[in-house]
Design a protein around this motif. Sequence first.
Motif, PDB file in Angstrom:
ATOM      1  N   UNK A 162       0.825  -0.989   0.149  1.00 41.33           N
ATOM      2  CA  UNK A 162      -0.025   0.158   0.039  1.00 41.33           C
ATOM      3  C   UNK A 162       0.796   1.293   0.090  1.00 41.33           C
ATOM      4  N   UNK A 163       0.883   2.074  -1.029  1.00 44.40           N
ATOM      5  CA  UNK A 163       1.548   3.177  -1.164  1.00 44.40           C
ATOM      6  C   UNK A 163       1.314   4.264  -0.362  1.00 44.40           C
ATOM      7  N   UNK A 164       0.262   4.225   0.406  1.00 43.56           N
ATOM      8  CA  UNK A 164      -0.245   5.175   1.615  1.00 43.56           C
ATOM      9  C   UNK A 164       0.029   5.131   2.742  1.00 43.56           C
ATOM     10  N   UNK A 173      -6.479   6.662 -12.543  1.00 44.84           N
ATOM     11  CA  UNK A 173      -5.689   6.406 -11.119  1.00 44.84           C
ATOM     12  C   UNK A 173      -4.395   7.182 -11.116  1.00 44.84           C
ATOM     13  N   UNK A 174      -3.820   7.324 -12.034  1.00 46.43           N
ATOM     14  CA  UNK A 174      -2.673   8.065 -12.311  1.00 46.43           C
ATOM     15  C   UNK A 174      -3.046   9.558 -11.745  1.00 46.43           C
ATOM     16  N   UNK A 175      -3.875  10.006 -12.362  1.00 49.91           N
ATOM     17  CA  UNK A 175      -4.191  11.448 -12.253  1.00 49.91           C
ATOM     18  C   UNK A 175      -4.657  11.616 -10.622  1.00 49.91           C
ATOM     19  N   UNK A 176      -5.108  10.737  -9.998  1.00 53.35           N
ATOM     20  CA  UNK A 176      -5.504  10.607  -8.563  1.00 53.35           C
ATOM     21  C   UNK A 176      -4.190  10.590  -7.633  1.00 53.35           C
ATOM     22  N   UNK A 177      -3.061  10.406  -8.208  1.00 51.61           N
ATOM     23  CA  UNK A 177      -1.889  10.271  -7.419  1.00 51.61           C
ATOM     24  C   UNK A 177      -0.809  11.311  -7.547  1.00 51.61           C
ATOM     25  N   UNK A 178      -0.867  11.888  -8.893  1.00 55.39           N
ATOM     26  CA  UNK A 178       0.255  12.729  -9.525  1.00 55.39           C
ATOM     27  C   UNK A 178      -0.196  13.424 -10.606  1.00 55.39           C
ATOM     28  N   UNK A 179       0.943  14.599 -10.784  1.00 56.36           N
ATOM     29  CA  UNK A 179       0.524  15.348 -12.043  1.00 56.36           C
ATOM     30  C   UNK A 179       1.021  14.782 -13.362  1.00 56.36           C
ATOM     31  N   UNK A 180       0.333  14.317 -14.044  1.00 58.73           N
ATOM     32  CA  UNK A 180       0.593  13.339 -15.136  1.00 58.73           C
ATOM     33  C   UNK A 180       0.080  13.968 -16.267  1.00 58.73           C
ATOM     34  N   UNK A 181       1.086  14.355 -17.451  1.00 63.78           N
ATOM     35  CA  UNK A 181       0.570  14.741 -18.725  1.00 63.78           C
ATOM     36  C   UNK A 181      -0.192  13.881 -19.302  1.00 63.78           C
ATOM     37  N   UNK A 182      -1.153  14.392 -20.331  1.00 67.89           N
ATOM     38  CA  UNK A 182      -2.108  13.546 -21.206  1.00 67.89           C
ATOM     39  C   UNK A 182      -1.413  12.780 -22.345  1.00 67.89           C
ATOM     40  N   UNK A 183      -0.035  13.609 -22.555  1.00 70.60           N
ATOM     41  CA  UNK A 183       0.622  12.692 -23.739  1.00 70.60           C
ATOM     42  C   UNK A 183       1.009  11.244 -23.312  1.00 70.60           C
ATOM     43  N   UNK A 224       5.547  14.939 -10.288  1.00 71.58           N
ATOM     44  CA  UNK A 224       4.871  15.365  -8.849  1.00 71.58           C
ATOM     45  C   UNK A 224       3.901  14.726  -8.373  1.00 71.58           C
ATOM     46  N   UNK A 225       4.004  14.306  -7.271  1.00 70.53           N
ATOM     47  CA  UNK A 225       2.818  13.656  -6.446  1.00 70.53           C
ATOM     48  C   UNK A 225       1.694  14.784  -6.083  1.00 70.53           C
ATOM     49  N   UNK A 226       0.481  14.447  -6.203  1.00 70.12           N
ATOM     50  CA  UNK A 226      -0.565  15.346  -5.666  1.00 70.12           C
ATOM     51  C   UNK A 226      -1.233  14.764  -4.456  1.00 70.12           C
ATOM     52  N   UNK A 227      -0.955  13.643  -3.910  1.00 72.16           N
ATOM     53  CA  UNK A 227      -1.349  13.005  -2.908  1.00 72.16           C
ATOM     54  C   UNK A 227      -0.409  12.292  -1.982  1.00 72.16           C
ATOM     55  N   UNK A 228      -0.587  12.469  -0.624  1.00 72.81           N
ATOM     56  CA  UNK A 228       0.324  12.074   0.487  1.00 72.81           C
ATOM     57  C   UNK A 228       0.691  10.893   0.206  1.00 72.81           C
ATOM     58  N   UNK A 267       3.229   7.341   1.643  1.00 73.21           N
ATOM     59  CA  UNK A 267       3.657   6.579   2.804  1.00 73.21           C
ATOM     60  C   UNK A 267       5.242   6.988   2.790  1.00 73.21           C
ATOM     61  N   UNK A 268       5.616   8.071   2.298  1.00 72.36           N
ATOM     62  CA  UNK A 268       7.062   8.329   2.425  1.00 72.36           C
ATOM     63  C   UNK A 268       6.943   9.788   1.958  1.00 72.36           C
ATOM     64  N   UNK A 269       8.228  10.554   2.730  1.00 70.39           N
ATOM     65  CA  UNK A 269       8.176  12.371   2.115  1.00 70.39           C
ATOM     66  C   UNK A 269       8.802  12.185   0.770  1.00 70.39           C
ATOM     67  N   UNK A 270       7.894  12.696  -0.423  1.00 71.40           N
ATOM     68  CA  UNK A 270       8.329  12.663  -1.664  1.00 71.40           C
ATOM     69  C   UNK A 270       8.172  14.120  -2.424  1.00 71.40           C
ATOM     70  N   UNK A 271       9.136  14.653  -3.154  1.00 73.44           N
ATOM     71  CA  UNK A 271       8.971  15.863  -3.865  1.00 73.44           C
ATOM     72  C   UNK A 271       8.451  15.164  -5.461  1.00 73.44           C
ATOM     73  N   UNK A 272       8.994  13.941  -5.703  1.00 68.45           N
ATOM     74  CA  UNK A 272       8.657  13.313  -7.041  1.00 68.45           C
ATOM     75  C   UNK A 272       8.051  11.883  -6.793  1.00 68.45           C
ATOM     76  N   UNK A 273       7.432  11.335  -7.723  1.00 68.52           N
ATOM     77  CA  UNK A 273       7.080   9.830  -7.812  1.00 68.52           C
ATOM     78  C   UNK A 273       7.193   9.420  -8.929  1.00 68.52           C
TER      79      UNK A 273
END
Length: 191
Positions: free
Chosen positions: A34-36, A65-75, A89-93, A95-101
């Motif tokens: 579980x990533x959260x 699902x990708x868009x619920x977790x991170x800033x993902x381009x449509x391309x 960049x993640x948009x959801x917290x 289970x670890x501190x992350x500036x990127x995912x």
Amino acid sequence: MWHNGVVLDTAQDAITQGDLIVIPTDTVYGIAADPFSSTAVDRLLVAKGRSLTMPPPILVADMEQALSVAQVPGSLQALWPGAVTVIVKPIKKLGWEAETVAIRVPDWQSTRSLLYETGPLAVTSANITGMPPATTIEMAQEYFGDSVAVYIDGGESPLGLASTIVDLTGVTPTLVRRGAVEWDDVMAALN
């Protein structure tokens, strides 16, 4: 096929309890949590022999699902599902501190069926750090033994190669790891 209800329910229960599972993907077998949940992610990293300096990527079932977790381009729809992992960049917290995912949609319907049940999963290649990734369930069992609650056998991995990793956090895409998809094909899809 392994995507029957009993297997999915067993895997879902394990994830809900913070346990680890091993799943087949289109590239190699993965060990998942579980990533959260920081406890589940810690358990995953300990089993793999890795620290949080290399947090696990996240597998998702689809672009939604990708868009619920991170800033993902449509391309990325041109590359997904497929063996391309992107760093964004993640948009959801998590289970670890992350500036990127790192995130990917696997090209394996059974794995995506599981992801529709569990939601996004932290999944890294099923191997002890420094060892070859598992391409069969037997290899994964040798690596992890009883530290994994559920092993899902999907036969031998079809690609047997890790995914290509691309960093999309900068001005231009940057190749982080060569893998199953050629860099020129990635760039063509992103442009």
